[in-house]
Every structure is written in C-alpha cells, then in structure tokens.
Write an enzyme that holds these catalytic residues in place. Structure first.
Site, PDB file in Angstrom:
ATOM      1  N   HIS A 168       0.679  -1.289   0.052  1.00 31.02           N
ATOM      2  CA  HIS A 168       0.021  -0.053   0.042  1.00 31.02           C
ATOM      3  C   HIS A 168       0.579   1.171   0.016  1.00 31.02           C
ATOM      4  O   HIS A 168       0.599   2.292  -0.682  1.00 31.02           O
ATOM      5  CB  HIS A 168      -0.676  -0.166   1.175  1.00 31.02           C
TER       6      HIS A 168
ATOM      7  N   GLN B  33      -1.280  -3.336  -9.360  1.00 30.23           N
ATOM      8  CA  GLN B  33      -1.182  -4.542 -10.207  1.00 30.23           C
ATOM      9  C   GLN B  33      -1.557  -5.757  -9.654  1.00 30.23           C
ATOM     10  O   GLN B  33      -2.066  -6.745 -10.184  1.00 30.23           O
ATOM     11  CB  GLN B  33       0.089  -4.464 -11.000  1.00 30.23           C
TER      12      GLN B  33
HETATM   13  P1  AMP Z   1      -6.747  -3.233  -0.366  1.00 36.35           P
HETATM   14  O1  AMP Z   1      -6.343  -2.689   0.824  1.00 36.35           O
HETATM   15  O2  AMP Z   1      -6.253  -4.846  -0.460  1.00 36.35           O
HETATM   16  O3  AMP Z   1      -8.130  -3.258  -1.015  1.00 36.35           O
HETATM   17  O4  AMP Z   1      -5.605  -2.557  -1.782  1.00 36.35           O
HETATM   18  C1  AMP Z   1      -5.657  -1.165  -1.831  1.00 36.35           C
HETATM   19  C2  AMP Z   1      -4.691  -1.033  -2.905  1.00 36.35           C
HETATM   20  O5  AMP Z   1      -3.357  -1.601  -2.783  1.00 36.35           O
HETATM   21  C3  AMP Z   1      -5.590  -1.618  -4.377  1.00 36.35           C
HETATM   22  O6  AMP Z   1      -5.258  -0.991  -5.278  1.00 36.35           O
HETATM   23  C4  AMP Z   1      -4.264  -2.964  -4.325  1.00 36.35           C
HETATM   24  O7  AMP Z   1      -4.351  -3.445  -5.455  1.00 36.35           O
HETATM   25  C5  AMP Z   1      -3.155  -2.345  -3.824  1.00 36.35           C
HETATM   26  N1  AMP Z   1      -1.969  -3.184  -3.208  1.00 36.35           N
HETATM   27  C6  AMP Z   1      -2.652  -4.351  -2.186  1.00 36.35           C
HETATM   28  N2  AMP Z   1      -1.467  -5.042  -2.222  1.00 36.35           N
HETATM   29  C7  AMP Z   1      -0.517  -4.635  -3.003  1.00 36.35           C
HETATM   30  C8  AMP Z   1       0.851  -4.952  -3.174  1.00 36.35           C
HETATM   31  N3  AMP Z   1       1.536  -6.230  -2.761  1.00 36.35           N
HETATM   32  N4  AMP Z   1       1.539  -4.270  -4.110  1.00 36.35           N
HETATM   33  C9  AMP Z   1       1.135  -3.038  -4.718  1.00 36.35           C
HETATM   34  N5  AMP Z   1      -0.202  -2.888  -4.586  1.00 36.35           N
HETATM   35  C10 AMP Z   1      -0.836  -3.237  -3.650  1.00 36.35           C
END
Ligand code: AMP
Length: 275
Positions: free
Chosen positions: A34, A145
């Site tokens: 994040h 991604q």
């Molecule tokens: P989430 O809190 O899991 O809904 O993720 C929020 C944002 O962070 C979304 O755009 C995800 O794709 C991105 N995200 C989650 N994990 C990763 C990661 N390991 N690397 C890059 N972006 C991430």
C-alpha cells in the site's frame, strides 16, 4: 494529517489543496505494498490523499468481512509518516446510510475469474470507488497491479462514466521470497506461509513456458504442479489485461493470473507482460 469521516468534511479539507492531487484508496491494515502506492503518488502529486474503508458491499455472504484485519492507529501513523495530507476513513453507516440503494456495475468484465468466484464483489468495488472519486476528486488514482482484474474494472468504470481522473497502476510489491504482500497474508498458518511463495513460482513457471513457445493449456499443465500443498488452484490462466478475455498464446500485453486457496485463505496474484 487531516482525518475526515464523512464526505462534507473531506471536501472542505481538500478545498484549495495544491494540485495535482493523487488518491490511494485502500481497505486499511496497511503494508509496504500500500505504501508503495502512496510513495508513487508523492513522486508526481503535490497533495496525496488516502482512504481506509473496509467496504462491506464488496464482501459476499460467508466471506471475511468481520474478521478482515483492521489497524486504524497503525494505518494513521504509516500514512502520516509517508507525508499523506489527508485520510478519508468513513464508517459503513456514513457511506451507506438507511435507504442507500444505487449500484454501479461495469457488466461482463465483472463476471469472470474473480467475478465468477465472488459474484457481487466488483459491483461493491465500483460502487464504493464511484463514491470515493466524487468525494476526493483526485487528478490521479493509484491502484495496485496485485489486483489486476480490479484495476481493469476500475479503468473501465473511469472510461465508461467519464471520470476526469487518470488511473496509474503500480507494480506488485512482494516479500523477499516472492509472495505478493496482502492484508490477508496474516491469515496463513505457518505451514501455508512456508508453501505460499510456490504460488508466485508457479506463475513464473507458466510465463517461462509461454515464452518458450507453449500455448496456454500446455503452460498451465506444466506450471500447476509447482504449487505446494496445502495450496490448491482455483484458476490459472493467460488473459488480456484490459478485457480479461483468455488468450491461447502469449501476445503482449498479456497477464498470467492465478487464484489459490491455502486452507481457508484465498490468495490472488499475477504477472503482467507489457506490450
Ligand atoms: P486493499 O487494501 O487490499 O483493497 O488494496 C488497496 C490498494 O492497494 C489496491 O489498489 C491494491 O491493488 C493495492 N495493493 C494491495 N497489495 C499490494 C501489493 N502487494 N503491491 C502493490 N499494490 C498493492
């Protein structure tokens, strides 16, 4: 860092904020993946805004909404330390007051792969992101991604509904052993955590086979056994990164996508081959 809990106070806080404004929507329980989105936003935006909202609408019945990891205090410290100007952290009752009923749905793209496994998931995502984009009104929204189909769905939402926002997709941030960082990794048992990097290794194997000239069916059959127990496959495929239409052979842009289960924990990951 300003913390706002409703649309009105968020809009007031952002009035007059220097542009361009970059926005990073999340569900909290923040990890280095994040924060890589936040850092990417800070490179080209004068103001960075994040949101942390565990969106009940994108969880299906029987999914992990209640036990989804939450760490409000830790999230605030991490975001403030990264120079985030304002955090939007509403409650479900604020986002979905009594009588709320409008749904945003992008159609077929939301029904395959993740959408097939989780039939109401993407309309929950597109509905909440529509609200978030209206409240924050960013110049650029930063997405990972890691959630390749979600990024494709949101690019389509922005295009179809003419949101005046650019979408930037940021590469997946991984642990040293290759496992993609995810808030859900904390659910993994020790045995599953040890085996989980084999998921990424299997995606890499599929890509190597494709690059060596195998078609998608052959490459999948060679890659599947790389996944170690207790991991089991939900899907492993080669698709177009915008339409998610399956591809028979590698022709960039393409994306190797996979979903696995380790005991009760579902993980997704992918490898993008840019054009
Ligand atoms: P989430 O809190 O899991 O809904 O993720 C929020 C944002 O962070 C979304 O755009 C995800 O794709 C991105 N995200 C989650 N994990 C990763 C990661 N390991 N690397 C890059 N972006 C991430």
């Amino acid at each position: 860092m300003i913390v706002a809990g409703d649309a009105g106070s968020m809009r007031s806080a952002l009035t007059g904020a220097p542009r361009p404004l970059g926005f990073v929507p999340t569900m909290g329980a923040l990890h280095a993946g994040h924060l890589s989105l936040v850092r990417e936003a800070a490179k080209s935006c004068a103001t960075v805004v994040a949101s942390t909202f565990v969106n009940p609408m994108q969880f299906g019945a029987g999914e992990d909404f209640d036990r989804y990891p939450r760490d409000e205090r830790g999230d605030r410290t991490k975001l403030a330390d990264c120079g985030v100007f304002a955090l939007f952290a509403p409650t479900p009752a604020t986002m979905y007051p009594p009588g709320f009923s409008t749904i945003v749905d992008v159609g077929d793209l939301a029904t395959t792969f993740e959408g097939a496994q989780r039939p109401t998931h993407f309309r929950g995502v597109t509905t909440v992101v529509t609200k978030l984009l209206h409240v924050v009104a960013p110049d650029t929204v930063y997405l990972g991604q890691k959630d390749a189909q979600q990024a494709a769905v949101l690019r389509k939402l922005v295009r179809d509904l003419d949101f005046p926002v650019k979408v930037r997709t940021v590469p997946t941030f991984r642990e040293e052993d290759g496992l993609a960082m995810s808030s859900r990794n904390v659910y993994l048992t020790r045995e599953a955590r040890t085996a989980a990097p084999s998921f990424h290794a299997a995606l890499e194997r599929m890509l190597r086979e494709l690059r060596a000239g195998c078609d998608a069916v052959q490459a999948r059959e060679r890659a599947k056994p790389v996944l170690r127990a207790p991991g089991t496959w939900e899907y492993l495929d080669l698709v177009d990164p915008d339409t998610f239409a399956p591809l028979e052979t590698l022709r960039p842009p393409a994306c190797v996508i996979g979903a696995v289960r380790f005991d009760g924990t579902r993980l997704i990951d992918n490898l993008l081959v840019a054009s």
